[in-house]
Write an enzyme that holds these catalytic residues in place. Structure first.
Site, PDB file in Angstrom:
ATOM      1  N   VAL A  98       0.865  -1.125  -0.099  1.00 44.02           N
ATOM      2  CA  VAL A  98      -0.107   0.017  -0.157  1.00 44.02           C
ATOM      3  C   VAL A  98       1.041   1.190  -0.051  1.00 44.02           C
ATOM      4  CG1 VAL A  98      -1.799   1.310   1.495  1.00 44.02           C
ATOM      5  CG2 VAL A  98      -1.846  -1.078   1.404  1.00 44.02           C
ATOM      6  N   PRO A  99       1.236   1.713  -1.090  1.00 39.50           N
ATOM      7  CA  PRO A  99       2.338   2.595  -1.523  1.00 39.50           C
ATOM      8  C   PRO A  99       2.245   3.968  -0.629  1.00 39.50           C
ATOM      9  CG  PRO A  99       0.856   2.776  -3.368  1.00 39.50           C
ATOM     10  CD  PRO A  99       0.264   1.786  -2.296  1.00 39.50           C
ATOM     11  N   CYS A 100       2.217   4.164   0.674  1.00 41.12           N
ATOM     12  CA  CYS A 100       2.252   5.171   1.512  1.00 41.12           C
ATOM     13  C   CYS A 100       3.425   6.376   1.228  1.00 41.12           C
ATOM     14  CB  CYS A 100       2.211   5.032   2.912  1.00 41.12           C
ATOM     15  SG  CYS A 100       3.552   4.000   3.528  1.00 41.12           S
ATOM     16  N   HIS A 101       4.403   5.705   0.244  1.00 41.55           N
ATOM     17  CA  HIS A 101       5.714   6.670   0.011  1.00 41.55           C
ATOM     18  C   HIS A 101       5.116   7.633  -1.126  1.00 41.55           C
ATOM     19  CE1 HIS A 101       5.630   3.103  -2.761  1.00 41.55           C
ATOM     20  NE2 HIS A 101       5.977   3.794  -3.583  1.00 41.55           N
TER      21      HIS A 101
END
Length: 182
Positions: free
Chosen positions: A132-135
């Protein structure tokens, strides 16, 4: 429950899975790793199970992502969080590869446009980083903010996806210099 540690270009990653899905993917040595692992609680490992298969698949997909051959993960998740956090994580998962969104944009996608601080908190509590690409979440001013794997890792991931140019130029240059130390 099954767990593994895998090497990656951004350091060692800890992955935990249940028979229902991936529960945790964290950066070993990252700022939140210990608290995330403690949050899993005590469980008795099962004999060879679906969790082992899910770990193998997660490792395969992460390797493909890091080699540039995968842009979107397709893994079942078994993450715990409030209904709002679940909505935020779904919103984050919808940010396309190579793009970024602000905390305010994520809050709006989660149905609570004024809850950008709460969206930031949910982003920081994301138990499955990279997957889950929180970056991909940045400030409204397009500046980089905290990241569980460190800002240098966030820069590496954004550069890997080709979206570092979307970050405020002066900050991107400073963070790029910092990330060269990785």
């Amino acid at each position: 429950m099954a767990q593994l540690i895998m090497d990656s270009p951004i350091g060692a990653l800890f992955i935990d899975a249940s028979d229902r899905g991936i529960r945790l993917m964290s950066f070993i040595g990252g700022t939140k790793h210990d608290s995330l692992v403690e949050g899993l609680g005590e469980q008795t490992p099962a004999p060879q199970s679906r969790a082992d298969e899910l770990l193998d698949e997660a490792q395969r997909q992460l390797k493909a992502y890091f080699s540039g051959d995968l842009r979107q993960f397709d893994l079942p998740l078994d993450v715990k969080g409030s209904p709002f956090r679940q909505k935020v994580w779904q919103a984050i998962a919808s940010i396309p590869y190579g793009e970024t969104a602000s905390y305010a944009e994520v809050a709006a996608m989660a149905g609570a446009p004024n809850a950008y601080r709460a969206a930031g908190s949910a982003c920081g509590a994301n138990p499955v980083a990279v997957i889950v690409p929180c970056h991909r979440v940045v400030g409204s001013d397009r500046a980089l903010h905290g990241f569980g794997g460190g800002l240098g890792t966030k820069v590496w991931l954004l550069r890997h996806e080709g979206s570092l140019a979307a970050i405020r130029p002066s900050l991107a240059a400073a963070h790029a210099r910092q990330s060269s130390l990785i």
